[in-house]
Scaffold this motif. Structure first.
Motif, PDB file in Angstrom:
ATOM      1  N   GLN A  83      33.889  38.976  20.614  1.00 12.82           N
ATOM      2  CA  GLN A  83      33.862  38.833  19.160  1.00 12.82           C
ATOM      3  C   GLN A  83      35.190  39.265  18.546  1.00 12.82           C
ATOM      4  OE1 GLN A  83      31.038  41.227  17.064  1.00 12.82           O
ATOM      5  NE2 GLN A  83      31.572  40.351  15.107  1.00 12.82           N
ATOM      6  N   VAL A  84      35.719  40.383  18.994  1.00  8.92           N
ATOM      7  CA  VAL A  84      36.987  40.877  18.448  1.00  8.92           C
ATOM      8  C   VAL A  84      38.137  39.925  18.795  1.00  8.92           C
ATOM      9  CG1 VAL A  84      38.695  42.720  18.674  1.00  8.92           C
ATOM     10  CG2 VAL A  84      36.298  43.283  18.377  1.00  8.92           C
ATOM     11  N   ALA A  85      38.109  39.352  19.994  1.00  2.91           N
ATOM     12  CA  ALA A  85      39.216  38.517  20.441  1.00  2.91           C
ATOM     13  C   ALA A  85      39.189  37.118  19.839  1.00  2.91           C
ATOM     14  CB  ALA A  85      39.208  38.408  21.962  1.00  2.91           C
ATOM     15  N   LEU A  86      38.013  36.582  19.543  1.00  4.64           N
ATOM     16  CA  LEU A  86      37.938  35.182  19.131  1.00  4.64           C
ATOM     17  C   LEU A  86      37.654  34.949  17.659  1.00  4.64           C
ATOM     18  CD1 LEU A  86      36.011  33.595  22.136  1.00  4.64           C
ATOM     19  CD2 LEU A  86      38.463  33.760  21.761  1.00  4.64           C
ATOM     20  N   VAL A  87      37.073  35.889  16.965  1.00  5.72           N
ATOM     21  CA  VAL A  87      36.676  35.652  15.572  1.00  5.72           C
ATOM     22  C   VAL A  87      37.744  36.210  14.630  1.00  5.72           C
ATOM     23  CG1 VAL A  87      34.938  36.093  13.815  1.00  5.72           C
ATOM     24  CG2 VAL A  87      34.230  35.664  16.161  1.00  5.72           C
ATOM     25  N   ARG A  88      38.295  35.341  13.808  1.00  5.44           N
ATOM     26  CA  ARG A  88      39.279  35.705  12.795  1.00  5.44           C
ATOM     27  C   ARG A  88      38.813  35.165  11.452  1.00  5.44           C
ATOM     28  NH1 ARG A  88      40.570  39.461  14.216  1.00  5.44           N
ATOM     29  NH2 ARG A  88      40.810  39.553  16.410  1.00  5.44           N
ATOM     30  N   ASP A  89      38.690  36.011  10.464  1.00  7.23           N
ATOM     31  CA  ASP A  89      38.283  35.635   9.101  1.00  7.23           C
ATOM     32  C   ASP A  89      36.960  34.875   9.085  1.00  7.23           C
ATOM     33  OD1 ASP A  89      40.618  36.776   8.049  1.00  7.23           O
ATOM     34  OD2 ASP A  89      41.757  34.935   8.443  1.00  7.23           O
ATOM     35  N   GLY A  90      36.020  35.268   9.924  1.00 14.85           N
ATOM     36  CA  GLY A  90      34.691  34.678   9.923  1.00 14.85           C
ATOM     37  C   GLY A  90      34.564  33.365  10.675  1.00 14.85           C
ATOM     38  N   ALA A  91      35.628  32.907  11.323  1.00 17.83           N
ATOM     39  CA  ALA A  91      35.577  31.658  12.081  1.00 17.83           C
ATOM     40  C   ALA A  91      36.193  31.879  13.457  1.00 17.83           C
ATOM     41  CB  ALA A  91      36.343  30.562  11.337  1.00 17.83           C
ATOM     42  N   VAL A  92      35.766  31.075  14.413  1.00 21.16           N
ATOM     43  CA  VAL A  92      36.308  31.170  15.766  1.00 21.16           C
ATOM     44  C   VAL A  92      37.718  30.596  15.774  1.00 21.16           C
ATOM     45  CG1 VAL A  92      36.018  30.417  18.158  1.00 21.16           C
ATOM     46  CG2 VAL A  92      34.027  31.020  16.802  1.00 21.16           C
ATOM     47  N   SER A  93      38.655  31.370  16.284  1.00 23.87           N
ATOM     48  CA  SER A  93      40.064  30.968  16.326  1.00 23.87           C
ATOM     49  C   SER A  93      40.499  30.864  17.783  1.00 23.87           C
ATOM     50  CB  SER A  93      40.918  31.998  15.589  1.00 23.87           C
ATOM     51  OG  SER A  93      42.278  31.706  15.750  1.00 23.87           O
ATOM     52  N   LEU A  94      40.729  29.620  18.233  1.00 23.80           N
ATOM     53  CA  LEU A  94      41.130  29.386  19.622  1.00 23.80           C
ATOM     54  C   LEU A  94      42.577  28.924  19.744  1.00 23.80           C
ATOM     55  CD1 LEU A  94      37.907  27.581  20.893  1.00 23.80           C
ATOM     56  CD2 LEU A  94      38.531  29.969  21.181  1.00 23.80           C
ATOM     57  N   GLY A  95      43.353  29.043  18.691  1.00 20.68           N
ATOM     58  CA  GLY A  95      44.739  28.587  18.710  1.00 20.68           C
ATOM     59  C   GLY A  95      45.687  29.592  19.325  1.00 20.68           C
ATOM     60  N   VAL A  96      46.922  29.148  19.549  1.00 20.68           N
ATOM     61  CA  VAL A  96      47.932  30.030  20.135  1.00 20.68           C
ATOM     62  C   VAL A  96      48.433  31.054  19.125  1.00 20.68           C
ATOM     63  CG1 VAL A  96      48.688  28.369  21.871  1.00 20.68           C
ATOM     64  CG2 VAL A  96      49.759  28.377  19.627  1.00 20.68           C
ATOM     65  N   LEU A  98      19.080  46.675  34.426  1.00 22.93           N
ATOM     66  CA  LEU A  98      19.678  47.611  33.480  1.00 22.93           C
ATOM     67  C   LEU A  98      21.114  47.976  33.839  1.00 22.93           C
ATOM     68  CD1 LEU A  98      16.675  49.996  32.740  1.00 22.93           C
ATOM     69  CD2 LEU A  98      17.724  48.352  31.188  1.00 22.93           C
ATOM     70  N   GLU A  99      21.501  47.770  35.092  1.00 24.19           N
ATOM     71  CA  GLU A  99      22.872  48.056  35.494  1.00 24.19           C
ATOM     72  C   GLU A  99      23.869  47.123  34.821  1.00 24.19           C
ATOM     73  OE1 GLU A  99      23.151  48.051  39.728  1.00 24.19           O
ATOM     74  OE2 GLU A  99      21.785  49.749  39.945  1.00 24.19           O
ATOM     75  N   TYR A 100      23.416  45.961  34.350  1.00 24.68           N
ATOM     76  CA  TYR A 100      24.307  44.995  33.716  1.00 24.68           C
ATOM     77  C   TYR A 100      24.408  45.169  32.203  1.00 24.68           C
ATOM     78  CZ  TYR A 100      24.237  42.621  38.183  1.00 24.68           C
ATOM     79  OH  TYR A 100      24.366  42.324  39.503  1.00 24.68           O
ATOM     80  N   VAL A 101      23.640  46.071  31.623  1.00 17.47           N
ATOM     81  CA  VAL A 101      23.648  46.258  30.170  1.00 17.47           C
ATOM     82  C   VAL A 101      25.019  46.692  29.650  1.00 17.47           C
ATOM     83  CG1 VAL A 101      22.685  47.626  28.288  1.00 17.47           C
ATOM     84  CG2 VAL A 101      21.166  46.596  29.974  1.00 17.47           C
ATOM     85  N   PRO A 102      25.690  47.703  30.223  1.00 18.17           N
ATOM     86  CA  PRO A 102      27.005  48.084  29.684  1.00 18.17           C
ATOM     87  C   PRO A 102      28.023  46.950  29.744  1.00 18.17           C
ATOM     88  CG  PRO A 102      26.194  49.771  31.181  1.00 18.17           C
ATOM     89  CD  PRO A 102      25.274  48.605  31.304  1.00 18.17           C
ATOM     90  N   ILE A 103      28.023  46.180  30.819  1.00 17.75           N
ATOM     91  CA  ILE A 103      28.961  45.070  30.949  1.00 17.75           C
ATOM     92  C   ILE A 103      28.674  44.014  29.889  1.00 17.75           C
ATOM     93  CG2 ILE A 103      29.705  43.198  32.467  1.00 17.75           C
ATOM     94  CD1 ILE A 103      29.008  45.102  34.820  1.00 17.75           C
ATOM     95  N   ALA A 104      27.404  43.714  29.669  1.00 18.28           N
ATOM     96  CA  ALA A 104      27.039  42.705  28.673  1.00 18.28           C
ATOM     97  C   ALA A 104      27.408  43.150  27.262  1.00 18.28           C
ATOM     98  CB  ALA A 104      25.543  42.408  28.759  1.00 18.28           C
ATOM     99  N   VAL A 105      27.169  44.398  26.946  1.00 16.15           N
ATOM    100  CA  VAL A 105      27.482  44.903  25.600  1.00 16.15           C
ATOM    101  C   VAL A 105      28.991  44.909  25.361  1.00 16.15           C
ATOM    102  CG1 VAL A 105      27.388  46.957  24.135  1.00 16.15           C
ATOM    103  CG2 VAL A 105      25.358  46.234  25.391  1.00 16.15           C
ATOM    104  N   LEU A 106      29.758  45.415  26.317  1.00 14.58           N
ATOM    105  CA  LEU A 106      31.214  45.432  26.153  1.00 14.58           C
ATOM    106  C   LEU A 106      31.788  44.027  26.065  1.00 14.58           C
ATOM    107  CD1 LEU A 106      32.267  48.356  28.499  1.00 14.58           C
ATOM    108  CD2 LEU A 106      32.405  48.263  26.017  1.00 14.58           C
ATOM    109  N   THR A 107      31.259  43.091  26.849  1.00 15.54           N
ATOM    110  CA  THR A 107      31.722  41.715  26.781  1.00 15.54           C
ATOM    111  C   THR A 107      31.451  41.118  25.412  1.00 15.54           C
ATOM    112  OG1 THR A 107      31.356  41.427  29.152  1.00 15.54           O
ATOM    113  CG2 THR A 107      31.521  39.428  27.823  1.00 15.54           C
ATOM    114  N   ALA A 108      30.274  41.351  24.864  1.00 13.22           N
ATOM    115  CA  ALA A 108      29.947  40.825  23.539  1.00 13.22           C
ATOM    116  C   ALA A 108      30.884  41.384  22.472  1.00 13.22           C
ATOM    117  CB  ALA A 108      28.495  41.148  23.195  1.00 13.22           C
ATOM    118  N   ILE A 109      31.193  42.658  22.552  1.00 11.63           N
ATOM    119  CA  ILE A 109      32.092  43.270  21.571  1.00 11.63           C
ATOM    120  C   ILE A 109      33.506  42.718  21.713  1.00 11.63           C
ATOM    121  CG2 ILE A 109      33.198  45.438  20.898  1.00 11.63           C
ATOM    122  CD1 ILE A 109      30.550  46.823  21.685  1.00 11.63           C
ATOM    123  N   ILE A 110      34.013  42.651  22.934  1.00 13.30           N
ATOM    124  CA  ILE A 110      35.386  42.209  23.159  1.00 13.30           C
ATOM    125  C   ILE A 110      35.566  40.743  22.789  1.00 13.30           C
ATOM    126  CG2 ILE A 110      37.118  41.778  24.958  1.00 13.30           C
ATOM    127  CD1 ILE A 110      36.084  44.388  26.277  1.00 13.30           C
TER     128      ILE A 110
END
Length: 104
Positions: A52-65, A38-50
């Motif tokens: 998603q916000v950092a990589l998903v643009r307009d419903g698709a994964v955006s890995l470009g510069v 259970l100690e890893y739950v906050p880290i896992a949740v924050l990682t999932a949120i970050i």
């Protein structure tokens, strides 16, 4: 179905899961393995949120510069690993995001 019955049912479904941990606190002994997990739950949740916000643009994964969120998150991650300073990590992430938005 009565509207009042629906409201009471929704209230119970909202209240009971939030109340139970407080009501049972101290009465139930959790196994050490579960507590360690259970100690890893906050880290896992924050990682999932970050991620998603950092990589998903307009419903698709955006890995470009041209994705300033991804580049800022990568710069902030490297800064956090090297400096272990929250203030510096936030500053580098914001600076990188602003520069990429200004350049691209």
């Amino acid at each position: 179905m009565s509207i009042w019955l629906l409201i009471v049912g929704m209230a119970l479904l909202t209240f009971v899961p939030r109340y139970l941990p407080f009501a049972l606190a101290g009465r139930i002994k959790l196994p050490p393995l579960l507590v360690a997990g259970l100690e890893y739950v906050p880290i896992a949740v924050l990682t999932a949120i970050i991620v998603q916000v950092a990589l998903v643009r307009d419903g698709a994964v955006s890995l470009g510069v041209d994705n300033p969120h991804m580049l800022a998150a990568a710069a902030a991650t490297v800064t956090a690993l090297l400096s272990r300073s929250l203030f510096m990590t936030i500053g580098v992430g914001l600076l990188c995001y602003g520069l990429v938005r200004w350049v691209v």
